[in-house]
Design an enzyme around this catalytic site. Structure first.
Site, PDB file in Angstrom:
ATOM      1  N   SER A 418       0.836  -1.204   0.000  1.00  0.00           N
ATOM      2  CA  SER A 418       0.000   0.000   0.000  1.00  0.00           C
ATOM      3  C   SER A 418       0.870   1.253   0.000  1.00  0.00           C
ATOM      4  O   SER A 418       2.094   1.180   0.191  1.00  0.00           O
ATOM      5  CB  SER A 418      -0.909   0.005   1.236  1.00  0.00           C
ATOM      6  OG  SER A 418      -0.096   0.061   2.401  1.00  0.00           O
ATOM      7  N   GLY A 419       0.234   2.388  -0.219  1.00  0.00           N
ATOM      8  CA  GLY A 419       0.880   3.697  -0.080  1.00  0.00           C
ATOM      9  C   GLY A 419       2.132   3.874  -0.909  1.00  0.00           C
ATOM     10  O   GLY A 419       2.185   3.484  -2.077  1.00  0.00           O
ATOM     11  N   ASP A 439       5.450  -7.482   2.241  1.00  0.00           N
ATOM     12  CA  ASP A 439       4.499  -6.770   3.096  1.00  0.00           C
ATOM     13  C   ASP A 439       3.935  -7.762   4.102  1.00  0.00           C
ATOM     14  O   ASP A 439       3.843  -8.956   3.833  1.00  0.00           O
ATOM     15  CB  ASP A 439       3.364  -6.157   2.274  1.00  0.00           C
ATOM     16  CG  ASP A 439       2.730  -4.969   2.996  1.00  0.00           C
ATOM     17  OD1 ASP A 439       2.942  -3.829   2.545  1.00  0.00           O
ATOM     18  OD2 ASP A 439       2.038  -5.183   4.015  1.00  0.00           O
ATOM     19  N   ASP A 459       6.639 -10.486   7.705  1.00  0.00           N
ATOM     20  CA  ASP A 459       6.741  -9.547   8.821  1.00  0.00           C
ATOM     21  C   ASP A 459       8.217  -9.185   8.936  1.00  0.00           C
ATOM     22  O   ASP A 459       9.048 -10.027   9.284  1.00  0.00           O
ATOM     23  CB  ASP A 459       6.240 -10.225  10.102  1.00  0.00           C
ATOM     24  CG  ASP A 459       6.329  -9.280  11.305  1.00  0.00           C
ATOM     25  OD1 ASP A 459       7.073  -8.281  11.240  1.00  0.00           O
ATOM     26  OD2 ASP A 459       5.666  -9.571  12.317  1.00  0.00           O
ATOM     27  N   ASN A 486      11.058   0.868   2.850  1.00  0.00           N
ATOM     28  CA  ASN A 486       9.922   1.770   3.007  1.00  0.00           C
ATOM     29  C   ASN A 486       9.034   1.383   4.178  1.00  0.00           C
ATOM     30  O   ASN A 486       8.388   2.245   4.769  1.00  0.00           O
ATOM     31  CB  ASN A 486       9.117   1.781   1.700  1.00  0.00           C
ATOM     32  CG  ASN A 486       7.708   2.286   1.909  1.00  0.00           C
ATOM     33  OD1 ASN A 486       7.503   3.484   2.104  1.00  0.00           O
ATOM     34  ND2 ASN A 486       6.737   1.404   1.916  1.00  0.00           N
ATOM     35  N   TYR A 553       8.344   7.523  16.542  1.00  0.00           N
ATOM     36  CA  TYR A 553       8.453   7.604  15.076  1.00  0.00           C
ATOM     37  C   TYR A 553       9.650   8.465  14.683  1.00  0.00           C
ATOM     38  O   TYR A 553      10.504   8.049  13.889  1.00  0.00           O
ATOM     39  CB  TYR A 553       7.150   8.186  14.511  1.00  0.00           C
ATOM     40  CG  TYR A 553       7.134   8.309  13.011  1.00  0.00           C
ATOM     41  CD1 TYR A 553       6.960   7.184  12.207  1.00  0.00           C
ATOM     42  CD2 TYR A 553       7.298   9.548  12.383  1.00  0.00           C
ATOM     43  CE1 TYR A 553       6.938   7.292  10.830  1.00  0.00           C
ATOM     44  CE2 TYR A 553       7.290   9.662  11.002  1.00  0.00           C
ATOM     45  CZ  TYR A 553       7.108   8.533  10.220  1.00  0.00           C
ATOM     46  OH  TYR A 553       7.094   8.634   8.863  1.00  0.00           O
TER      47      TYR A 553
END
Ligand code: ZN
Length: 656
Positions: A418-419, A439, A459, A486, A553
């Site tokens: 995604s993204g 992913d 994972d 990413n 983060y």
């Protein structure tokens, strides 16, 4: 050999050309008959032109079409009268023939007609089918192949000795067919090439093809040369990725350009590669059609330099025989047979490599059956040379040749479902790379159903799973040239005073620790990239300009940023470039749920809309914007850049 004709299916196809489409697809569906654009079919139809003249038109398979998926538009309509006149010429060069075929079609937008068009025209039957059936090749490609063919078929077929496809073959058939065919003739066998059938209807011609090939299979069964037992000791386990990537690198160094290398560890492939007589029996392609992709012979073992030497000698020996000066193709192999690695197939794209692999898998069966009959006999090297260096085929390759920037290269992207990650996969595929997408979401496995994409559910915080994914990726494509790290989690907007240690560690595990594993485990692979390895780290605006409420983060991305900078320093000597992108306010990503978006907007006292474009350029930054830049930074424009951090955020006052 199964006859796939089905009356109710056939009823969906209308008219003479419609049924030509139907039975062509039936042939294409059976991989033991035709593979990847191989084989061709035709039908002769009487039509009246716009101006009222009646004429016979040959609808023949157009180049670039695969029988399995052909449509009416895939057949080129060529005027029969002209084709028959051409067949009576003394000689016709390939460029002349191509010109005559294309300029005598009745539909300007039709594809170029098959090089076997004139041959289809000279056969007097309405429907003509041509395949490179494995069973027939196993018989024709033996020392006494012609005698066996005559024994099997009697006067049901006309036998044509080997001659290169094109005008000369059509001319020979035009001569031999009327002289040697009789009332029982339903087909034609081309030694070391394939088989034709024909009939008054699409069904009759198709039925005859199946019946003729069935006779070949029956013969092989009677000779105990049909069923090939699977070898008992299967493929060995254990990691192969460094060996595979090293081999790919050495082969690409010889070819001069990157190639995808796919490794088949199927029992039959491994069994063939382990045969003690592999070098003796793996002599050459089963049908000339394959030579252009597989080259004359596979490489047995891993001595790339010896293979290249032999290939140069083969060129030197046969080049004078060719009609004009030829430029040597690269001397690198396209098929490798290795007892430990199995069958490796190489191509400029993942699709090419997959085709080479499938062609050769069929070739091994043909060879093994022919060996059981007493010995496989490939075409003479000079005949293979003629096909491999055939102007028409070379022209086709050149046409397809303006290679995209990442052709033959392999990229791995984490967080690819995604993204930004998903957009990176698209940007890399669009530039010709083969892509391994990782992913944690199972959606990755079906993200793209195409041979140049491998989706692996993984994972990234589980080291063993990461290592297994790398192994699977390298077996599929031969190495890793570009690494796009990413995958990341945001971890919620918790202030430090309330930030739990477990939450902190979870963010660190994904955003930081996992990336150490990828960098460490991929270093050896990246070092082997022909055009030097590239790493692209998806950082964050939070590195230069952290925000309150995102401690874990921001800290994780800042640490990752330092890791990337150290990698740039350590790996510069290996030519590996490591660069960082700092995106900001990319809201079409997995991290930015509506909830998070609202929460962050409220945090800054903005509406969601204001928040989306709250940057210097007042523009919205999308995943695609980031991905395009990421791909460019792996490309030649950034060849001299490493250790750089590039913002992609619409301009941020705190960063500027
Ligand atoms: Zn053919």
């Amino acid at each position: 050999m199964k006859n796939l004709w089905n009356d109710s299916e056939a009823a969906n196809f209308k008219g003479e050309l419609g049924l030509r489409v139907y039975t062509s697809r039936l042939l294409g569906r059976d991989k033991s008959l035709v593979l990847h654009g191989g084989g061709n079919t035709s039908v002769k139809i009487r039509e009246s032109s716009l101006t009222g003249e009646e004429e016979d038109i040959l609808y023949v398979k157009g180049s670039g079409w695969d029988l399995e998926f052909i449509e009416e538009a895939g057949f080129s309509p060529v005027r029969m009268a002209h084709l028959l006149k051409l067949a009576r010429l003394e000689a016709l060069t390939d460029p002349q023939m191509v010109n005559e075929l294309v300029t005598h079609m009745t539909r300007a937008s039709a594809p170029a007609p098959s090089v076997e068009t004139i041959l289809h025209a000279v056969l007097p039957h309405k429907y003509v089918d041509h395949t490179h059936a494995d069973a027939v090749l196993a018989i024709t490609n033996t020392a006494n192949g012609e005698a066996r063919v005559r024994e099997i078929y009697g006067n049901r077929v006309v036998v044509i000795p080997y001659i290169m496809p094109g005008f000369d073959l059509a001319q020979l058939c035009a001569l031999k067919f009327p002289a040697e065919s009789g009332p029982d003739t339903i087909g034609m066998v081309l030694m070391n090439h394939g088989i034709f059938s024909f009939g008054q209807s699409a069904k009759e011609s198709y039925d005859r093809m199946i019946a003729l090939v069935q006779l070949a299979e029956n013969y092989l069964a009677r000779q105990r040369a049909w069923s090939l037992p699977l070898p008992r000791d299967g493929a060995a386990g254990g990691p192969l990725r460094m060996e595979l990537a090293t081999l790919r690198r050495r082969i690409c160094a010889v070819s001069g350009f990157p190639m995808v290398m796919s490794c088949s560890r199927e029992a039959r492939a491994v069994g063939f590669a382990r045969r003690k007589d592999a070098r003796a029996i793996a002599q050459g392609p089963a049908t000339p059609d394959h030579a252009i992709r597989t080259k004359r012979v596979p490489m047995i073992g891993r001595d790339v330099e010896a293979y290249a030497r032999d290939y140069r000698a083969y060129f030197e020996q046969h080049a004078p025989h060719a009609k004009e000066t030829k430029t040597m193709l690269d001397p690198a192999p396209r098929v490798v047979l290795d007892p430990d690695l199995g069958l490796c197939a190489l191509g400029r794209t993942a699709k090419d490599a997959a085709i080479v692999g499938e062609l050769y898998a069929h070739t091994t069966e043909v060879i093994e059956r022919a060996t059981l009959l007493g010995g496989y006999r490939a075409l003479e090297a000079r005949h293979i040379f003629d096909v491999e260096y055939w102007d028409l085929e070379q022209a086709k390759l050149r046409k397809a040749g303006s290679a995209p920037v990442f052709a033959g290269e392999v990229a791995l992207v984490t967080g690819a479902a995604s993204g930004i990650g998903r957009a990176c996969v698209e940007a890399l595929l669009a530039r010709g790379a083969a892509v391994i997408g990782l992913d944690v979401s199972p959606a990755i496995e079906t993200l793209h159903r195409r041979v140049d994409f491998l989706g692996v559910r993984c994972d990234v915080t589980e080291e063993a799973k990461v290592v297994a994914a790398l192994e699977a990726g390298v077996r599929a494509f031969g190495g890793i040239d570009m690494l796009i790290l990413n995958a990341g989690v945001f971890g919620g907007g918790t202030k430090i005073a309330a930030l739990g240690s477990a939450d902190w560690r979870k963010v660190m595990a994904v955003n930081l620790d996992a990336n150490l594993v990828f960098l460490r485990e991929c270093h050896g692979l990246l070092r082997l990239a022909l055009r030097s390895g590239r790493v692209l780290i998806v950082g964050s605006k939070n590195v230069p300009a952290p925000g309150p409420g995102a401690a874990a983060y921001s800290a994780s991305k800042a640490a990752l940023n330092q890791l990337a900078r150290v990698a740039a320093l350590e790996w510069g000597a290996d030519g590996i470039r490591v660069n960082v992108l700092h995106p900001n306010a990319v809201y079409d990503t997995g991290i930015w749920t509506d909830e998070v978006l609202k929460e962050r907007a409220a945090h800054y006292g903005l509406t969601v809309e204001q928040y989306r474009t709250s940057n210097v350029l007042r523009t919205e930054v999308t995943s695609r914007d980031v991905a395009e830049l990421a791909a460019e930074m792996c490309g030649p424009s950034f060849a001299k850049t490493t250790g750089a951090q590039v913002p992609v955020d619409g301009g941020n006052e705190r960063v500027i």
